[in-house]
Enzyme design. Structure first.
Site, PDB file in Angstrom:
ATOM      1  N   GLU A   1       0.845  -1.041   0.136  1.00 15.60           N
ATOM      2  CA  GLU A   1       0.101  -0.050  -0.016  1.00 15.60           C
ATOM      3  C   GLU A   1       0.794   1.168   0.159  1.00 15.60           C
ATOM      4  O   GLU A   1       1.804   1.284   1.161  1.00 15.60           O
ATOM      5  CB  GLU A   1      -0.853  -0.166   1.491  1.00 15.60           C
ATOM      6  CG  GLU A   1      -2.107   0.810   1.283  1.00 15.60           C
ATOM      7  CD  GLU A   1      -2.936   0.655   2.573  1.00 15.60           C
ATOM      8  OE1 GLU A   1      -3.118  -0.385   3.184  1.00 15.60           O
ATOM      9  OE2 GLU A   1      -3.078   1.564   3.025  1.00 15.60           O
TER      10      GLU A   1
ATOM     11  N   ASP B   1      -5.461  10.122   9.558  1.00 20.04           N
ATOM     12  CA  ASP B   1      -4.077   9.568  10.094  1.00 20.04           C
ATOM     13  C   ASP B   1      -3.454  10.100  11.248  1.00 20.04           C
ATOM     14  O   ASP B   1      -3.941  11.196  11.641  1.00 20.04           O
ATOM     15  CB  ASP B   1      -2.976   9.782   8.986  1.00 20.04           C
ATOM     16  CG  ASP B   1      -3.026   8.985   7.685  1.00 20.04           C
ATOM     17  OD1 ASP B   1      -3.123   7.482   8.103  1.00 20.04           O
ATOM     18  OD2 ASP B   1      -3.385   9.206   6.686  1.00 20.04           O
TER      19      ASP B   1
ATOM     20  N   TYR C   1     -11.248  -3.126   3.635  1.00 18.34           N
ATOM     21  CA  TYR C   1     -10.481  -2.598   4.730  1.00 18.34           C
ATOM     22  C   TYR C   1     -11.295  -2.467   6.114  1.00 18.34           C
ATOM     23  O   TYR C   1     -12.353  -1.618   6.330  1.00 18.34           O
ATOM     24  CB  TYR C   1      -9.977  -0.993   4.283  1.00 18.34           C
ATOM     25  CG  TYR C   1      -8.704  -0.713   5.272  1.00 18.34           C
ATOM     26  CD1 TYR C   1      -8.638  -0.638   6.512  1.00 18.34           C
ATOM     27  CD2 TYR C   1      -7.698  -0.142   4.372  1.00 18.34           C
ATOM     28  CE1 TYR C   1      -7.592  -0.048   7.193  1.00 18.34           C
ATOM     29  CE2 TYR C   1      -6.734   0.298   5.151  1.00 18.34           C
ATOM     30  CZ  TYR C   1      -6.585   0.247   6.575  1.00 18.34           C
ATOM     31  OH  TYR C   1      -5.523   0.799   7.220  1.00 18.34           O
TER      32      TYR C   1
END
Lengths: 260, 395
Positions: free
Chosen positions: A48, A59, A171
């Site tokens: 990734e 993040d 995911y």
């Protein structure tokens, strides 16, 4: 190789997948290439490759800092595709980035550029299913997987919608929060894995940093583990980066082989 | 058109983990916005806690000097010193009805953070505020105020260390604590339903203006002028006048040091005037960005206007020509800061000074008409240090 083919290959060997995240251009264009080579040597199944954005809201501080280092070192979408093209491998690459960078390049062009350099999937953490139709179509036309995220607070109705749209893998965000290493596996991991009813492989990410956690997640039913911040921390330290990245990836991959 | 959109602007570009919370918020708002108990409590707080209604003040000296009738909508007199409390009361009550235990907020100038701290203390929430490190330095009196009222203030060191980065950090907190926490956004920005909710709670400004100007002048104003960073006081005062086509609406952006960009930074915050379409912090809107879509850091002497985006509804209203964006530079805003202080004995916030500066600039060319209302969105006490520092630098 498409993501689906990779998972089929692993299925035959009775293995689970290691998906390794690094941020392109951190700390430099050339070093990212070496780091990715180490990951592949160690047996990573999917890479990734993050395309850094100035405002990465999903993040945590580790990956945010990596994105800032990469941007300061001159990474941009043009250079990103050059970098991906330079990576000599047949395992699938997946692009993770924020929607504005895709939108400004043009959805079609972004998808085409991905195909041309061996990127087989795209993950966009700030693009929920409701807003994703246009990119979904562009990906479909180019034979790329658009990978969606599910979380512990995704209810069953949303889950169904998302599972219908995602391809390649889904995911699974195993806990509330941003990316980053944690010392334990979230208790919610098993609950959410049990709730996901799909043929698409389930890849668990957010907070996994060592082989014990990887093994635990796999024993709870994951088809793949996604590890990012743990690699980024090694990269940020600047010490024996390639060797240490390779060692960690080997350990993680080992957990993917034995804990079925 | 999706209901989350204003023309092509708006939407919900957020991590999946936040989608249930946005739905929950939208459903709660739909349920309570016409609920008798909620509205009674809202009304009570607006009167007794915020001190509404605020005066529509005839600025006789300025009017004489510039040759047009100038009224000031005195949001600087709202408890806390700015219009921000209108929205934090509304959302604070909503959070209470939603049984949240904790509220978080971002803040630029510290006014929204302070207004959040006020309602947080009053309604008994655990309150945390995110504020860019640069803003903490230039607005530290507001940091003391927030802390005094029991809020935790987190200084944000990432990126440009201003409002945009504070929002990023608040979003990160929210994705982590979404189950017990309400994110109390302070402007008409972010994902749906925030731009709508904040606009609605701020519309009390425009609704009062409409009633007051009819009482005082017997007619609607020719124009309304308000500063716009994210755009909450602008949307609040404009919204009730959108259908009154004869009333011209001027949002005034921060022109900073002029409408130029360097490599990583815009020298201004004029996203409505010169920004381009893109996605920032949950919404498709006009933003300041480079050729690849990386967000440019914005710049302004006023912390509250220092933002790289703008509310999606403002972007839409500008596209269809219903509002007419203008900008003034830092220097022009400072001049207006002095002008209002000396002529009327009212010290305006540097944000509101942009609106005043624009009226000073445009008074002669007829664009504003004969009767203009300025949104005096906040008072200037918080800016004294900034202004004195600039004065020292000049000397």
């Amino acid at each position: 190789m498409r993501i689906h083919d990779k998972f089929s290959e692993l299925d035959e060997k009775d293995e689970k997948a290691l998906i390794a995240y690094v941020c392109a251009g951190d700390p430099s264009f050339e070093e990212t290439k070496e780091i990715v080579k180490s990951l592949i040597n160690a047996g990573a199944d999917i890479i990734e490759l993050g395309l850094p954005f100035s405002d990465p809201v999903a993040d945590g501080p580790t990956i945010e800092a990596a994105a800032q280092r990469a941007l300061e070192a001159g990474m941009n979408p043009d250079r990103y595709f050059e970098l991906a093209a330079d990576i000599d491998t047949d395992i699938p690459l997946v692009c993770m980035t924020y929607y504005n960078l895709i939108y400004q390049r043009g959805l079609e062009k972004f998808a085409e550029d991905c195909v041309n350099v061996g990127i087989r999937g795209i993950i966009v953490p700030d693009l929920p299913a409701e807003e994703a139709d246009d990119l979904h179509n562009a990906c479909k036309e180019n034979g790329i997987d658009l990978i969606f995220l599910v979380t512990p607070v995704t209810d069953n109705r949303r889950m169904e919608t998302i599972l219908n749209k995602t391809s390649g893998f889904v995911y699974v965000v195993s806990r509330l929060g941003v990316t980053g290493t944690r010392s334990d596996v979230a208790r919610s991991t098993k609950d959410i894995l049990d709730r996901i009813d799909t043929d698409v492989p389930k890849a668990v990410g957010f907070g996994i940093s060592d082989k014990e956690q990887a093994a635990e997640v796999i024993s709870e039913g994951a088809d793949a583990v996604i590890v990012g911040s743990a690699f980024i921390k090694i990269i940020a330290s600047g010490e024996n980066v390639n060797e240490r990245v390779e060692t960690l990836a080997r350990e993680l991959k080992e957990a993917c082989r034995t804990e079925n | 058109m999706k209901k989350s959109m204003y023309g092509k602007y708006g939407g919900q570009f957020v991590p999946e983990v936040l989608m249930p919370a946005l739905t929950e918020l939208e459903e709660a708002y739909d349920k309570y916005k016409d609920d008798k108990d909620f509205l009674e409590e809202l009304d009570y707080y607006m009167k007794e806690f915020a001190g509404r209604e605020t005066p529509l003040y005839f600025a006789k000296n300025l009017s004489k000097k510039y040759g047009i009738k100038i009224y000031l909508k005195r949001e600087d007199l709202v408890h806390g010193g700015a219009h921000k409390l209108n929205n934090t009361i509304g959302q604070g009550l909503l959070a209470k009805y939603m049984r949240k235990k904790r509220i978080i907020a971002e803040t630029g100038a510290g006014q929204h953070g302070t207004a959040t701290a006020m309602i947080g203390a009053n309604l008994g929430f655990e309150t945390e505020v995110y504020m860019g490190a640069k803003d903490v330095e230039r607005q530290h009196m507001n940091v003391y105020r927030m802390e005094l009222m029991g809020s935790k203030v987190n200084s944000v060191e990432s990126g440009s260390r201003t409002l945009k980065d504070a929002i990023n950090e608040a979003l990160r907190d929210w994705v982590t604590n979404v189950e017990n926490t309400h994110y109390l956004i302070g402007s008409v920005v972010g994902p749906h339903p925030y731009p709508m909710i904040v606009r609605d709670f701020q519309s009390v400004i425009g609704n009062e203006v409409k009633k007051q100007i009819m009482e005082k002048e017997g007619r609607l104003p020719d124009s309304i002028v308000a500063c716009a960073g994210g755009g909450s006081n602008a949307m609040g005062i404009f919204h009730p006048f959108i259908d009154d086509k004869d009333v011209r609406l001027f949002p005034v952006e921060a022109g900073g040091c002029g409408l130029k960009n360097t490599n990583k930074e815009a020298l201004h915050s004029a996203s409505l005037s010169v920004g381009e379409e893109g996605i920032l912090q949950g919404a498709y809107t006009k933003i300041l960005q480079d050729e690849y879509g990386q967000i440019l850091e914005s710049s302004s002497v006023s912390a509250g206007l220092d933002y790289s985006g703008v509310g999606p509804e403002l972007a839409h209203l500008a596209d269809i020509g219903r509002i007419e964006p203008r900008y003034v530079t830092d220097d022009e805003a400072l001049e207006a800061f002095y002008e209002l202080s000396r002529n009327e004995g009212i010290i305006p916030a540097l944000e509101s000074s942009h609106a005043i500066a624009n009226v000073m600039k445009m008074a002669d060319d007829g664009e504003l008409g004969e009767l203009v209302v300025i949104s005096l969105s906040g008072r200037g006490d918080k800016d004294l240090e900034t202004v004195f520092k600039l004065k020292e630098m000049e000397a």
